[in-house]
Design a protein around this motif. Structure first.
Motif, PDB file in Angstrom:
ATOM      1  N   ARG A 118     100.953  74.336  84.906  1.00 53.44           N
ATOM      2  CA  ARG A 118     100.540  75.142  83.761  1.00 53.44           C
ATOM      3  C   ARG A 118      99.449  76.150  84.129  1.00 53.44           C
ATOM      4  O   ARG A 118      98.589  75.887  84.962  1.00 53.44           O
ATOM      5  N   LEU A 119      99.508  77.321  83.472  1.00 54.24           N
ATOM      6  CA  LEU A 119      98.456  78.334  83.547  1.00 54.24           C
ATOM      7  C   LEU A 119      98.062  78.708  82.123  1.00 54.24           C
ATOM      8  O   LEU A 119      98.921  78.979  81.281  1.00 54.24           O
ATOM      9  N   ARG A 120      96.766  78.720  81.863  1.00 54.27           N
ATOM     10  CA  ARG A 120      96.252  79.142  80.559  1.00 54.27           C
ATOM     11  C   ARG A 120      95.328  80.334  80.762  1.00 54.27           C
ATOM     12  O   ARG A 120      94.494  80.340  81.677  1.00 54.27           O
ATOM     13  N   ALA A 121      95.485  81.349  79.919  1.00 57.02           N
ATOM     14  CA  ALA A 121      94.617  82.528  79.933  1.00 57.02           C
ATOM     15  C   ALA A 121      93.954  82.643  78.571  1.00 57.02           C
ATOM     16  O   ALA A 121      94.641  82.632  77.537  1.00 57.02           O
ATOM     17  N   GLU A 122      92.621  82.739  78.565  1.00 55.84           N
ATOM     18  CA  GLU A 122      91.857  82.881  77.333  1.00 55.84           C
ATOM     19  C   GLU A 122      91.098  84.200  77.374  1.00 55.84           C
ATOM     20  O   GLU A 122      90.537  84.567  78.415  1.00 55.84           O
ATOM     21  N   TYR A 123      91.054  84.894  76.241  1.00 52.74           N
ATOM     22  CA  TYR A 123      90.515  86.248  76.185  1.00 52.74           C
ATOM     23  C   TYR A 123      89.436  86.370  75.112  1.00 52.74           C
ATOM     24  O   TYR A 123      89.506  85.721  74.065  1.00 52.74           O
ATOM     25  N   VAL A 124      88.480  87.258  75.386  1.00 50.51           N
ATOM     26  CA  VAL A 124      87.447  87.610  74.409  1.00 50.51           C
ATOM     27  C   VAL A 124      87.242  89.122  74.473  1.00 50.51           C
ATOM     28  O   VAL A 124      86.999  89.672  75.556  1.00 50.51           O
ATOM     29  N   ALA A 125      87.344  89.776  73.324  1.00 54.58           N
ATOM     30  CA  ALA A 125      87.047  91.212  73.217  1.00 54.58           C
ATOM     31  C   ALA A 125      85.795  91.374  72.364  1.00 54.58           C
ATOM     32  O   ALA A 125      85.724  90.851  71.243  1.00 54.58           O
ATOM     33  N   THR A 126      84.799  92.121  72.888  1.00 56.72           N
ATOM     34  CA  THR A 126      83.501  92.270  72.225  1.00 56.72           C
ATOM     35  C   THR A 126      83.170  93.748  72.085  1.00 56.72           C
ATOM     36  O   THR A 126      83.242  94.507  73.068  1.00 56.72           O
ATOM     37  N   ALA A 127      82.820  94.167  70.881  1.00 54.64           N
ATOM     38  CA  ALA A 127      82.392  95.548  70.664  1.00 54.64           C
ATOM     39  C   ALA A 127      81.010  95.755  71.276  1.00 54.64           C
ATOM     40  O   ALA A 127      80.112  94.934  71.083  1.00 54.64           O
ATOM     41  N   THR A 128      80.837  96.846  71.998  1.00 56.63           N
ATOM     42  CA  THR A 128      79.560  97.144  72.642  1.00 56.63           C
ATOM     43  C   THR A 128      78.796  98.258  71.951  1.00 56.63           C
ATOM     44  O   THR A 128      77.681  98.578  72.357  1.00 56.63           O
ATOM     45  N   GLY A 129      79.373  98.834  70.895  1.00 60.65           N
ATOM     46  CA  GLY A 129      78.694  99.897  70.165  1.00 60.65           C
ATOM     47  C   GLY A 129      78.356  99.456  68.749  1.00 60.65           C
ATOM     48  O   GLY A 129      78.389  98.271  68.414  1.00 60.65           O
ATOM     49  N   ALA A 130      78.047 100.441  67.922  1.00 62.46           N
ATOM     50  CA  ALA A 130      77.630 100.155  66.546  1.00 62.46           C
ATOM     51  C   ALA A 130      78.796 100.091  65.578  1.00 62.46           C
ATOM     52  O   ALA A 130      78.622  99.646  64.435  1.00 62.46           O
ATOM     53  N   ASP A 131      79.990 100.520  66.007  1.00 61.27           N
ATOM     54  CA  ASP A 131      81.145 100.588  65.112  1.00 61.27           C
ATOM     55  C   ASP A 131      82.252  99.644  65.582  1.00 61.27           C
ATOM     56  O   ASP A 131      82.305  99.240  66.745  1.00 61.27           O
ATOM     57  N   GLY A 132      83.153  99.336  64.653  1.00 63.67           N
ATOM     58  CA  GLY A 132      84.307  98.533  65.001  1.00 63.67           C
ATOM     59  C   GLY A 132      85.281  99.303  65.880  1.00 63.67           C
ATOM     60  O   GLY A 132      85.351 100.537  65.824  1.00 63.67           O
ATOM     61  N   VAL A 133      86.045  98.575  66.688  1.00 58.34           N
ATOM     62  CA  VAL A 133      86.992  99.183  67.622  1.00 58.34           C
ATOM     63  C   VAL A 133      88.385  98.611  67.355  1.00 58.34           C
ATOM     64  O   VAL A 133      88.598  97.401  67.508  1.00 58.34           O
ATOM     65  N   PRO A 134      89.361  99.459  66.969  1.00 54.20           N
ATOM     66  CA  PRO A 134      90.736  98.967  66.842  1.00 54.20           C
ATOM     67  C   PRO A 134      91.236  98.478  68.199  1.00 54.20           C
ATOM     68  O   PRO A 134      91.015  99.136  69.225  1.00 54.20           O
TER      69      PRO A 134
END
Length: 274
Positions: A118-134
């Motif tokens: 088995r291989l598992r991939a876990e992801y985290v996306a974090t905004a680095t500015g003052a506004d939301g990012v689509p």
């Protein structure tokens, strides 16, 4: 090159990725088979499809090059693949790497963990500015597809909406989902799935499962050599139903400051039926 591995014998899974080359996974060995297409050298200053297409890339914040309403230009297959990633931590069976994108104010992190079979991939996306990012993110594993290779999803086969060579209209499944039923290249999307399987002619298969709440769409790709150097197939869970972020920006999840988005994928390999 970073390598992680776990298991023994036919249960051994070994993964290699190159943090200097967009953290591209260059090798996925499991059950005695290399599952990924070869990863030739590529030019990070060029277009993705004009470079060495193979292996497994992280595609964010777009697949197709496009211009957003505010004038922001997003490059072909995003920019995560063009950048050097930082390895945050690494051990024998797990490794975390991250990158800060240039095209949008977003930090992207991926943790790979292997265990027997088995291989598992876990992801985290974090905004680095003052506004939301689509966020348009898509997995981009190009699996080697010798004759007889096919993609299998739920029964009945879900409806496919074409993306390449023509975007929009419904398209028929290749015969049995197989690479042998494709002449050229075909990219299509569907929805409502949480798993799909690649099966080789000998019956050995790799099943990909994912977080369907975070990744409600699924891209499927068959290529007999138009973009890749050899026949490949791809199972691409994604946040979007189109390749261009500009076409679906109002439908995309938004990464808000202080509120990272998280999701996961998991691959398991089985042996041919006796």
């Amino acid at each position: 090159m970073i390598g992680i591995a776990a298991g023994r014998g036919r249960d051994r899974v070994a993964v290699e990725f190159d943090p200097l080359d967009g953290a591209r996974i260059t090798s996925l060995m499991a059950a005695g088979r290399e599952w990924l297409a070869p990863s030739p050298p590529r030019d990070p200053a060029g277009d993705f499809t004009g470079s060495g297409t193979g292996g497994w890339d992280e595609v964010v914040p777009t697949v197709a090059a496009c211009t957003m309403a505010d004038g922001t230009r997003l490059p072909d297959h995003g920019d995560a693949w063009r950048l050097e990633w930082t390895v945050v931590s690494s051990g024998p069976s797990t490794s975390t790497a991250e990158v800060v994108l240039r095209s949008v104010p977003l930090q992207f992190a991926r943790t790979l963990t292997v265990e027997a079979g088995r291989l598992r991939a876990e992801y985290v996306a974090t905004a680095t500015g003052a506004d939301g990012v689509p966020l348009l993110w898509s997995a981009h594993p190009l699996f080697a597809a010798p004759p007889g290779t096919r993609i299998v999803t739920g029964e009945p086969e879900p409806q496919l909406m074409g993306e390449f060579p023509e975007a929009g209209p419904p398209v028929a499944w290749p015969d049995g989902g197989g690479i042998d039923g494709v002449d050229g290249a075909l990219k299509a999307f569907t929805a409502g799935q949480d798993r799909a399987r690649i099966e080789h002619a000998d019956g050995q298969g790799l099943t990909l499962r994912w977080d369907a709440d975070a990744l409600p769409h699924l891209g499927l790709f068959w290529d007999t050599g138009v973009f890749a150097d050899q026949p490949v197939v791809a199972i691409e869970p994604t946040t979007a139903r189109r390749d261009a972020a500009s076409a679906v920006v109002d439908e995309l999840p938004v990464v808000l400051p202080g509120h990272p988005l998280r999701w996961w994928l998991e691959l398991s390999v089985d042996e041919p039926a006796a």
